[in-house]
Design a protein around this motif. Structure first.
Motif, PDB file in Angstrom:
ATOM      1  N   ASP A  96     -17.493  22.489  -1.034  1.00 50.76           N
ATOM      2  CA  ASP A  96     -17.879  21.959  -2.341  1.00 50.76           C
ATOM      3  C   ASP A  96     -18.050  20.444  -2.355  1.00 50.76           C
ATOM      4  OD1 ASP A  96     -17.724  24.543  -3.457  1.00 50.76           O
ATOM      5  OD2 ASP A  96     -15.552  24.327  -3.658  1.00 50.76           O
TER       6      ASP A  96
ATOM      7  N   TRP B  48     -22.695  16.738  -4.436  1.00 55.29           N
ATOM      8  CA  TRP B  48     -24.054  16.729  -3.886  1.00 55.29           C
ATOM      9  C   TRP B  48     -24.683  15.352  -3.953  1.00 55.29           C
ATOM     10  CZ3 TRP B  48     -28.607  15.241  -6.094  1.00 55.29           C
ATOM     11  CH2 TRP B  48     -28.656  15.116  -7.480  1.00 55.29           C
TER      12      TRP B  48
ATOM     13  N   GLY C  49     -26.303  24.659  -2.460  1.00 56.34           N
ATOM     14  CA  GLY C  49     -24.953  24.742  -3.002  1.00 56.34           C
ATOM     15  C   GLY C  49     -24.804  24.018  -4.328  1.00 56.34           C
TER      16      GLY C  49
END
Length: 248
Positions: free
Chosen positions: A92, A95, A145
């Motif tokens: 995680d 980004w 993701g």
């Protein structure tokens, strides 16, 4: 008479079978490393199979056992330095922070190897190289993701910005290097001519006058300019992520 091998339908080092080395002391990896060293030191124009062979104490014919053409050599050289580009990974990741780090790493790699940006779009099928494929895969995982519906479009947008800015910077730094002066010295010498050229153009003249009154670090200015544009690109991508258009 021995049968000739069929011509490669797509001219790229990544689309033909690798030959077995005929000279064990000379490997494709050694050839590529030396080519990168030549490119870093002298630029694309100075690289030739003959010169490269001389540096490796081998004839050009020996090189062709490993690399069929100079174009193939450039494909390999681009992929060699692409291994330096880093993309953060892990569970995680943020980004935006990861994309910023990847973009900065790509830019830094291009500025270490100024020839890279000028041949990225010309050196055949460079994107099929294993290092560039790995880089693309990691970016794809990052943007997928993050929830981007079209991660390939987001990646293309980011890389187009980085490559465009880095190409301009690399060309500038090459000009500075050829002058034999530091970037600060070169800018100082250039400023009177720049102010003269800007005369009669109000906004440009004001900017050059301001730049001349307070000495600045040109490398820091380049960093700030790159960071500003990168933030704008990422702001746009973030807005796109938060407001997804309906599927077609």
């Amino acid at each position: 008479m021995a049968a000739r091998s069929a011509p490669n339908p797509i001219p790229s080092v990544w689309t033909r079978q690798r030959r077995e080395p005929g000279q064990p002391a000379l490997s494709r990896e050694a050839i590529v490393r030396e080519a990168v060293a030549m490119l870093d030191a002298e630029g694309v124009e100075a690289l030739s199979m003959r010169k490269l062979g001389a540096r490796l104490n081998a004839g050009a014919t020996s090189l062709y056992r490993h690399v069929a053409t100079k174009d193939e050599l450039m494909e390999l050289a681009v992929d060699e330095v692409a291994a330096e580009v880093q993309v953060p990974d892990g569970p995680d990741p943020d980004w935006r922070a990861a994309a910023t780090e990847a973009a900065q790493s790509f830019r830094a790699t291009v500025l270490r190897h100024p020839w890279m940006s000028s041949v990225m779009g010309q050196a055949g099928l460079v994107y099929l190289g294993p290092n560039l494929m790995s880089f693309s895969e990691r970016l794809a995982a990052l943007f997928t993701g993050a929830g981007f519906r079209e991660p390939d479009q987001a990646i293309s947008t980011l890389l187009a910005y980085v490559l465009g800015m880095s190409t301009t910077e690399a060309a500038w730094l090459t000009t500075v290097a050829r002058s034999g002066r530091s970037e600060t010295e070169f800018v100082t010498l250039l400023m009177p001519a720049a102010r003269q050229a800007a005369a009669g153009h109000d906004h440009l003249a004001a900017a050059y006058t301001e730049a001349g009154t307070a000495p600045r670090d040109p490398a820091r200015d380049r960093d700030a300019k790159f960071g500003y544009g990168l933030d704008v690109v990422l702001d746009g991508l973030a807005a796109r992520l938060g407001h997804r258009p309906p599927e077609r």
